[in-house]
Design a protein around this motif. Structure first.
Motif, PDB file in Angstrom:
ATOM      1  N   GLN A 146      17.978  20.234  62.931  1.00 15.80           N
ATOM      2  CA  GLN A 146      17.394  19.790  61.531  1.00 15.80           C
ATOM      3  C   GLN A 146      17.140  21.393  60.943  1.00 15.80           C
ATOM      4  O   GLN A 146      17.674  21.669  59.971  1.00 15.80           O
ATOM      5  CB  GLN A 146      16.682  18.563  61.693  1.00 15.80           C
ATOM      6  CG  GLN A 146      17.621  17.486  61.755  1.00 15.80           C
ATOM      7  CD  GLN A 146      19.217  17.345  61.469  1.00 15.80           C
ATOM      8  OE1 GLN A 146      18.599  17.690  59.510  1.00 15.80           O
ATOM      9  NE2 GLN A 146      19.723  17.032  61.749  1.00 15.80           N
ATOM     10  N   ASN A 147      16.422  21.739  61.476  1.00 17.30           N
ATOM     11  CA  ASN A 147      15.185  23.068  60.691  1.00 17.30           C
ATOM     12  C   ASN A 147      16.642  24.085  60.857  1.00 17.30           C
ATOM     13  O   ASN A 147      16.932  25.078  60.095  1.00 17.30           O
ATOM     14  CB  ASN A 147      14.454  23.536  62.121  1.00 17.30           C
ATOM     15  CG  ASN A 147      13.496  24.321  61.204  1.00 17.30           C
ATOM     16  OD1 ASN A 147      14.371  25.818  61.655  1.00 17.30           O
ATOM     17  ND2 ASN A 147      12.700  24.503  60.445  1.00 17.30           N
ATOM     18  N   GLN A 150      18.811  22.954  58.357  1.00 17.52           N
ATOM     19  CA  GLN A 150      18.419  23.853  56.662  1.00 17.52           C
ATOM     20  C   GLN A 150      18.646  25.425  56.315  1.00 17.52           C
ATOM     21  O   GLN A 150      19.317  25.827  55.122  1.00 17.52           O
ATOM     22  CB  GLN A 150      16.772  22.944  56.619  1.00 17.52           C
ATOM     23  CG  GLN A 150      15.784  23.689  55.418  1.00 17.52           C
ATOM     24  CD  GLN A 150      15.465  23.076  55.881  1.00 17.52           C
ATOM     25  OE1 GLN A 150      14.659  22.170  56.490  1.00 17.52           O
ATOM     26  NE2 GLN A 150      14.090  23.183  54.614  1.00 17.52           N
ATOM     27  N   ARG A 151      18.238  26.496  58.212  1.00 15.96           N
ATOM     28  CA  ARG A 151      18.161  27.718  57.865  1.00 15.96           C
ATOM     29  C   ARG A 151      19.528  27.884  57.289  1.00 15.96           C
ATOM     30  O   ARG A 151      19.296  28.858  56.645  1.00 15.96           O
ATOM     31  CB  ARG A 151      17.506  28.152  59.000  1.00 15.96           C
ATOM     32  CG  ARG A 151      15.894  27.847  58.978  1.00 15.96           C
ATOM     33  CD  ARG A 151      16.032  28.331  59.939  1.00 15.96           C
ATOM     34  NE  ARG A 151      14.469  28.174  60.291  1.00 15.96           N
ATOM     35  CZ  ARG A 151      13.896  29.383  60.204  1.00 15.96           C
ATOM     36  NH1 ARG A 151      14.119  30.595  59.156  1.00 15.96           N
ATOM     37  NH2 ARG A 151      11.730  29.431  60.028  1.00 15.96           N
ATOM     38  N   GLU A 153      22.586  26.277  57.009  1.00 16.17           N
ATOM     39  CA  GLU A 153      24.070  26.064  56.352  1.00 16.17           C
ATOM     40  C   GLU A 153      24.689  26.800  55.177  1.00 16.17           C
ATOM     41  O   GLU A 153      25.497  27.386  54.913  1.00 16.17           O
ATOM     42  CB  GLU A 153      23.576  24.349  56.072  1.00 16.17           C
ATOM     43  CG  GLU A 153      24.543  23.931  55.530  1.00 16.17           C
ATOM     44  CD  GLU A 153      24.614  22.128  55.527  1.00 16.17           C
ATOM     45  OE1 GLU A 153      25.706  21.607  55.056  1.00 16.17           O
ATOM     46  OE2 GLU A 153      23.393  21.514  55.597  1.00 16.17           O
TER      47      GLU A 153
END
Length: 217
Positions: A146-147, A150-151, A153
């Motif tokens: 998920q991190n 977020q970074r 995408e």
């Protein structure tokens, strides 16, 4: 008769020009001086900027040589100086290289430096995406999918310069997180992009082979 009228007209024009000159000569001269000074000032500014760029380029090359000689502490200091003082283009490059030098001793600190570049709106979109990629590469083994999503995408868009690497990193992160669906999503994007580099396409195919088969409905 017409010659007489022409002479009179010419005399009137001369008289009008003389009156205009007498009235506005100082202003005309001042404007001419300002134009000449402005052109000279601009040429001087261009010369100084060219000199600064040449000096920054030479200093950047020297810092790169230090890095290639494994003199990382000296290279780090040189890139830090450029990041603080160089013209805008070299300043961004120096910030990226400075973070790379820091990564040799402190990956977490380097990732934060890359994050700062990625968040800096004065930096070009390509350089921002490159900073995102570099930070994600440093954090791949230690952070969550998920991190990573977020970074990275924003860097996976069809017009993004580094979309191929961003997609590969997300596929790897999803695979590490045992999220086969997400990994497959990114691998499909890689496979369907005609501009994917051959070497990256081969790696994606190898990773695809490691995924469990899709369940049949």
């Amino acid at each position: 008769m017409s010659e007489l009228f022409s002479e009179v007209d010419e005399e009137l024009r001369r008289e009008q020009l003389k009156k205009l000159w007498d009235k506005y000569s100082l202003l005309i001269i001042a404007l001419a001086i300002l134009v000449v000074a402005g052109v000279g000032g601009w040429r001087g500014y261009e010369y100084l900027q060219g000199q600064k760029a040449a000096e920054a380029g030479a200093a950047f090359d020297r810092a790169v040589e230090l890095s290639e000689q494994n003199k990382h502490a000296e290279a780090e200091a040189a890139f830090a100086d450029l990041a603080a003082k160089a013209p805008a283009g070299y300043r961004v490059l120096a910030r990226l290289r400075l973070a790379a030098e820091v990564a040799t001793r402190d990956p977490q600190a380097a990732a934060k430096m890359y994050d700062e570049i990625a968040a800096d709106r004065s930096v070009g979109a390509a350089e921002q995406d490159l900073a995102r990629i570099r930070a994600a590469q440093l954090l791949l083994e230690s952070t969550t999918y998920q991190n990573m999503l977020q970074r990275l995408e924003p860097a996976t868009a069809a017009n993004s310069t580094f979309r191929h690497t961003a997609r590969e990193l997300l596929a790897l992160s999803a695979y590490r997180a045992n999220d086969a669906a997400a990994a497959r999503q990114w691998l499909d994007l890689i496979a369907n992009d005609a501009e994917t580099p051959p070497s990256l396409r081969s790696r994606a195919e190898a990773l695809q082979a490691l995924l469990p088969p899709v369940a049949k409905s």
